[in-house]
Scaffold this motif. Structure first.
Motif, PDB file in Angstrom:
ATOM      1  N   VAL A 108      15.359   3.468  -3.335  1.00  0.00           N
ATOM      2  CA  VAL A 108      15.443   2.044  -3.039  1.00  0.00           C
ATOM      3  C   VAL A 108      15.136   1.847  -1.555  1.00  0.00           C
ATOM      4  CG1 VAL A 108      16.896  -0.014  -3.075  1.00  0.00           C
ATOM      5  CG2 VAL A 108      17.211   1.769  -4.819  1.00  0.00           C
ATOM      6  N   MET A 109      14.082   1.088  -1.271  1.00  0.00           N
ATOM      7  CA  MET A 109      13.652   0.858   0.110  1.00  0.00           C
ATOM      8  C   MET A 109      13.860  -0.599   0.485  1.00  0.00           C
ATOM      9  SD  MET A 109      10.210   3.017  -0.540  1.00  0.00           S
ATOM     10  CE  MET A 109      10.308   2.542  -2.264  1.00  0.00           C
ATOM     11  N   SER A 110      14.359  -0.801   1.693  1.00  0.00           N
ATOM     12  CA  SER A 110      14.530  -2.163   2.191  1.00  0.00           C
ATOM     13  C   SER A 110      14.314  -2.176   3.698  1.00  0.00           C
ATOM     14  CB  SER A 110      15.913  -2.714   1.837  1.00  0.00           C
ATOM     15  OG  SER A 110      16.914  -1.963   2.476  1.00  0.00           O
ATOM     16  N   GLU A 160       0.830  -1.212   0.000  1.00  0.00           N
ATOM     17  CA  GLU A 160       0.000   0.000   0.000  1.00  0.00           C
ATOM     18  C   GLU A 160       0.861   1.257   0.000  1.00  0.00           C
ATOM     19  OE1 GLU A 160      -2.027  -3.413   1.806  1.00  0.00           O
ATOM     20  OE2 GLU A 160      -0.245  -2.366   2.475  1.00  0.00           O
ATOM     21  N   LEU A 161       1.930   1.260   0.791  1.00  0.00           N
ATOM     22  CA  LEU A 161       2.817   2.425   0.840  1.00  0.00           C
ATOM     23  C   LEU A 161       3.565   2.585  -0.477  1.00  0.00           C
ATOM     24  CD1 LEU A 161       4.427   4.790   1.971  1.00  0.00           C
ATOM     25  CD2 LEU A 161       5.919   3.140   3.094  1.00  0.00           C
ATOM     26  N   ILE A 162       4.107   1.510  -0.995  1.00  0.00           N
ATOM     27  CA  ILE A 162       4.869   1.576  -2.252  1.00  0.00           C
ATOM     28  C   ILE A 162       3.990   2.142  -3.369  1.00  0.00           C
ATOM     29  CG2 ILE A 162       6.139   0.249  -3.996  1.00  0.00           C
ATOM     30  CD1 ILE A 162       7.538   0.485  -1.225  1.00  0.00           C
ATOM     31  N   LEU A 181       9.604  -0.435  -9.891  1.00  0.00           N
ATOM     32  CA  LEU A 181      10.345  -1.483 -10.593  1.00  0.00           C
ATOM     33  C   LEU A 181      10.095  -2.817  -9.903  1.00  0.00           C
ATOM     34  CD1 LEU A 181      13.775   0.308 -11.240  1.00  0.00           C
ATOM     35  CD2 LEU A 181      11.750   0.198 -12.714  1.00  0.00           C
ATOM     36  N   PRO A 182      10.279  -3.928 -10.618  1.00  0.00           N
ATOM     37  CA  PRO A 182      10.104  -5.233  -9.978  1.00  0.00           C
ATOM     38  C   PRO A 182      11.041  -5.390  -8.775  1.00  0.00           C
ATOM     39  CG  PRO A 182      10.273  -5.462 -12.364  1.00  0.00           C
ATOM     40  CD  PRO A 182      10.609  -4.034 -12.037  1.00  0.00           C
ATOM     41  N   SER A 183      10.542  -6.038  -7.738  1.00  0.00           N
ATOM     42  CA  SER A 183      11.338  -6.253  -6.517  1.00  0.00           C
ATOM     43  C   SER A 183      12.543  -7.117  -6.805  1.00  0.00           C
ATOM     44  CB  SER A 183      10.504  -6.956  -5.444  1.00  0.00           C
ATOM     45  OG  SER A 183       9.443  -6.156  -5.053  1.00  0.00           O
ATOM     46  N   ILE A 184      13.639  -6.796  -6.121  1.00  0.00           N
ATOM     47  CA  ILE A 184      14.845  -7.623  -6.179  1.00  0.00           C
ATOM     48  C   ILE A 184      15.161  -8.003  -4.740  1.00  0.00           C
ATOM     49  CG2 ILE A 184      17.290  -7.710  -6.760  1.00  0.00           C
ATOM     50  CD1 ILE A 184      16.721  -5.607  -8.911  1.00  0.00           C
ATOM     51  N   GLY A 185      14.898  -9.247  -4.396  1.00  0.00           N
ATOM     52  CA  GLY A 185      15.153  -9.692  -3.028  1.00  0.00           C
ATOM     53  C   GLY A 185      14.336  -8.890  -2.033  1.00  0.00           C
ATOM     54  N   GLU A 223      14.478  -5.642  -1.609  1.00  0.00           N
ATOM     55  CA  GLU A 223      14.455  -4.227  -1.992  1.00  0.00           C
ATOM     56  C   GLU A 223      13.280  -3.918  -2.912  1.00  0.00           C
ATOM     57  OE1 GLU A 223      18.206  -3.357  -3.830  1.00  0.00           O
ATOM     58  OE2 GLU A 223      19.227  -3.255  -1.904  1.00  0.00           O
ATOM     59  N   GLN A 224      12.723  -2.741  -2.708  1.00  0.00           N
ATOM     60  CA  GLN A 224      11.678  -2.230  -3.589  1.00  0.00           C
ATOM     61  C   GLN A 224      12.154  -0.884  -4.117  1.00  0.00           C
ATOM     62  OE1 GLN A 224       8.513  -3.784  -4.433  1.00  0.00           O
ATOM     63  NE2 GLN A 224       8.945  -2.280  -6.012  1.00  0.00           N
ATOM     64  N   THR A 225      12.017  -0.655  -5.421  1.00  0.00           N
ATOM     65  CA  THR A 225      12.554   0.555  -6.046  1.00  0.00           C
ATOM     66  C   THR A 225      11.468   1.323  -6.788  1.00  0.00           C
ATOM     67  OG1 THR A 225      14.701  -0.515  -6.317  1.00  0.00           O
ATOM     68  CG2 THR A 225      14.278   1.427  -7.682  1.00  0.00           C
ATOM     69  N   ILE A 226      11.526   2.660  -6.631  1.00  0.00           N
ATOM     70  CA  ILE A 226      10.673   3.565  -7.396  1.00  0.00           C
ATOM     71  C   ILE A 226      11.601   4.527  -8.131  1.00  0.00           C
ATOM     72  CG2 ILE A 226       8.964   5.432  -7.278  1.00  0.00           C
ATOM     73  CD1 ILE A 226       7.809   4.043  -4.807  1.00  0.00           C
ATOM     74  N   VAL A 227      11.319   4.763  -9.404  1.00  0.00           N
ATOM     75  CA  VAL A 227      12.139   5.662 -10.220  1.00  0.00           C
ATOM     76  C   VAL A 227      11.288   6.853 -10.636  1.00  0.00           C
ATOM     77  CG1 VAL A 227      13.505   5.851 -12.330  1.00  0.00           C
ATOM     78  CG2 VAL A 227      13.500   3.713 -11.052  1.00  0.00           C
ATOM     79  N   LEU A 228      11.866   8.064 -10.483  1.00  0.00           N
ATOM     80  CA  LEU A 228      11.220   9.293 -10.942  1.00  0.00           C
ATOM     81  C   LEU A 228      11.921   9.746 -12.215  1.00  0.00           C
ATOM     82  CD1 LEU A 228      10.895  11.346  -7.634  1.00  0.00           C
ATOM     83  CD2 LEU A 228       9.415   9.555  -8.525  1.00  0.00           C
ATOM     84  N   PHE A 229      11.144  10.219 -13.182  1.00  0.00           N
ATOM     85  CA  PHE A 229      11.702  10.628 -14.465  1.00  0.00           C
ATOM     86  C   PHE A 229      11.655  12.129 -14.649  1.00  0.00           C
ATOM     87  CE2 PHE A 229      11.034   6.196 -15.164  1.00  0.00           C
ATOM     88  CZ  PHE A 229      12.044   5.839 -16.033  1.00  0.00           C
ATOM     89  N   HIS A 230      12.531  12.614 -15.543  1.00  0.00           N
ATOM     90  CA  HIS A 230      12.629  14.044 -15.840  1.00  0.00           C
ATOM     91  C   HIS A 230      11.391  14.556 -16.551  1.00  0.00           C
ATOM     92  CE1 HIS A 230      14.469  17.878 -16.541  1.00  0.00           C
ATOM     93  NE2 HIS A 230      14.297  17.758 -17.841  1.00  0.00           N
ATOM     94  N   THR A 231      10.830  13.780 -17.444  1.00  0.00           N
ATOM     95  CA  THR A 231       9.631  14.197 -18.163  1.00  0.00           C
ATOM     96  C   THR A 231       8.453  13.384 -17.664  1.00  0.00           C
ATOM     97  OG1 THR A 231       9.835  12.566 -19.917  1.00  0.00           O
ATOM     98  CG2 THR A 231      10.991  14.653 -20.237  1.00  0.00           C
ATOM     99  N   ARG A 232       7.276  13.862 -17.925  1.00  0.00           N
ATOM    100  CA  ARG A 232       6.064  13.134 -17.531  1.00  0.00           C
ATOM    101  C   ARG A 232       5.761  12.013 -18.527  1.00  0.00           C
ATOM    102  NH1 ARG A 232       6.804  13.695 -12.939  1.00  0.00           N
ATOM    103  NH2 ARG A 232       6.599  15.716 -12.043  1.00  0.00           N
TER     104      ARG A 232
END
Length: 160
Positions: free
Chosen positions: A55-57, A12-14, A26-30, A32-41
């Motif tokens: 990257v959250m763990s 829910e938080l992610i 992004l897909p989880s790796i072990g 870790e959970q990753t969110i990527v922000l981009f320069h353009t929309r």
């Protein structure tokens, strides 16, 4: 991110964090959970470039966030709480370094990071007109996330 006990970085938080910051999960790796922000929309555009990677763990002993940007890397340890402000499109990661103070890192959907380290509890309680410039900036940031924010802790999620 499997471990026993309450988790901070739940699905829910992610999902809410990615929505608030307009990022891509992004897909989880072990663990870790990753969110990527981009320069353009337009994230599918060839010209879009990631500006931040979050990257959250967590495990039984520690909850951490690592933020990568073009300017470098920042690691946050012992994150206790995440607050999301949909109206300002910002997220705040709260850590308690010492009992009477809090450290906060805010991230905007535009990739702007702000760090408020060891902010005394008294800053939140005083009138804004009584504060010096440094404390005033921290107090304003804390107020944004104190009113109307979605709050996530290890135990539960609620809104202010």
């Amino acid at each position: 991110m499997n471990h026993r006990g309450p988790m901070l970085f739940r699905k829910e938080l992610i999902e809410a964090l990615a929505e608030t910051l307009e990022g891509i999960i992004l897909p989880s790796i072990g663990a870790e959970q990753t969110i990527v922000l981009f320069h353009t929309r337009d994230k599918k555009s060839e010209k879009s470039q990631p500006i931040l990677e979050i990257v959250m763990s967590e495990n039984v002993l520690q909850t951490s966030v690592v933020i990568h940007s073009a300017l470098g890397m920042m690691e946050l340890r012992q994150v206790e709480e995440v607050r999301l402000s949909n109206s300002t499109e910002e997220a705040a990661f709260f850590m308690r370094a010492i009992e009477a103070a809090v450290s906060v890192v805010t991230i905007s959907s535009r990739g702007v990071l702000q760090v408020y380290q060891n902010v005394p509890a008294r800053v939140r309680e005083r009138e804004l007109s009584e504060l010096d410039e440094t404390d005033l900036r921290a107090a304003v940031a804390l107020k944004i996330f104190a009113e109307g924010a979605q709050i996530f802790t290890r135990e539960l999620q609620h809104s202010n």
